[in-house]
Design an enzyme around this catalytic site. Sequence first.
Site, mmCIF file in Angstrom:
data_model
loop_
_atom_site.group_PDB
_atom_site.id
_atom_site.type_symbol
_atom_site.label_atom_id
_atom_site.label_comp_id
_atom_site.label_asym_id
_atom_site.label_seq_id
_atom_site.Cartn_x
_atom_site.Cartn_y
_atom_site.Cartn_z
ATOM 1 N N ALA A 176 58.070 50.973 39.749
ATOM 2 C CA ALA A 176 57.086 49.895 39.789
ATOM 3 C C ALA A 176 56.888 49.382 41.207
ATOM 4 O O ALA A 176 57.824 49.319 42.002
ATOM 5 C CB ALA A 176 57.534 48.748 38.879
ATOM 6 N N GLY A 224 61.393 53.237 37.326
ATOM 7 C CA GLY A 224 60.317 53.584 36.410
ATOM 8 C C GLY A 224 59.781 54.984 36.619
ATOM 9 O O GLY A 224 59.217 55.576 35.698
ATOM 10 N N GLU A 272 61.874 56.967 34.463
ATOM 11 C CA GLU A 272 61.480 56.688 33.076
ATOM 12 C C GLU A 272 60.192 57.429 32.711
ATOM 13 O O GLU A 272 60.027 57.888 31.572
ATOM 14 C CB GLU A 272 61.345 55.186 32.873
ATOM 15 C CG GLU A 272 62.683 54.463 32.956
ATOM 16 C CD GLU A 272 62.561 52.981 32.721
ATOM 17 O OE1 GLU A 272 63.079 52.498 31.702
ATOM 18 O OE2 GLU A 272 61.952 52.292 33.571
ATOM 19 N N GLU A 332 67.620 49.568 38.545
ATOM 20 C CA GLU A 332 67.106 48.262 38.117
ATOM 21 C C GLU A 332 68.154 47.151 38.150
ATOM 22 O O GLU A 332 67.827 45.993 38.448
ATOM 23 C CB GLU A 332 66.504 48.374 36.710
ATOM 24 C CG GLU A 332 65.137 49.040 36.654
ATOM 25 C CD GLU A 332 65.222 50.551 36.581
ATOM 26 O OE1 GLU A 332 64.189 51.187 36.312
ATOM 27 O OE2 GLU A 332 66.320 51.107 36.789
#
Length: 243
Positions: free
Chosen positions: A70, A113, A116, A136
């Site tokens: 992100a 992310g 992910e 994170e």
Amino acid sequence: MSADLLLTLPAAAGYEHICMLQLNRPAYANAYNTALLEALLAALRQLKERPEVRALLICGAGERAFCAGADRHELKERRFQDGIDLLSRTVFDQLAALPLPTVACINGAAMGGGLELALACDARICSPHAVFALPELSLDLTPAAGGMRRLPALVGLGRAKEMILFQRRLDALEACNWGLVAHQGADYQSQALAWAARAAALDPLALRLAKQLLDVDAVPMQREFEAFTQALLYERNFQRVNT
């Protein structure tokens, strides 16, 4: 289609039924912002309406990174509701549910992310320079876009804890040995295309049904717990900065 996301069909000459989506923010290590995620979601919806597409490749522009996760600038403003309705979770879940075989062609770092996103694909092929991590917790957050759900299924609970709780980073060879990626090497691009082509040659209905059977969610409440946890952390972090 946003300039931050490039859609190519076919992915290369001789691969008529394979589509390629490329994250196109190389100056930002292909980190995704809201505009890129919305473009990706629109592209996934479009692909559902194109029966000629039988497989999907996802890659990142440049050589530095597949996706750095992100955009940090947007993270600073997120509140409780953003965690509940996390757009990246919605997009990656839509990718995972796409009735096509999907391959992440990982050219560099897949962080947070970005990892992910790769986990939402059916297979992962990487360059020898790829690096994988879920950092994170170092940002006072948790992996909330599917990492908690998908990583243990691939590498086992113990190894998933190493990466999440103890912040272990994997290089390409370690990721391959752990089963996080299916192949690593300098030929990763040709291998990713070959994998996609192999799946695209199969009967589309049989493949779709097989994918649905393999992806049956055994922990239906885990997604909701993932959302609520991140919502609390977003709100706590916002209050820290703004009070």
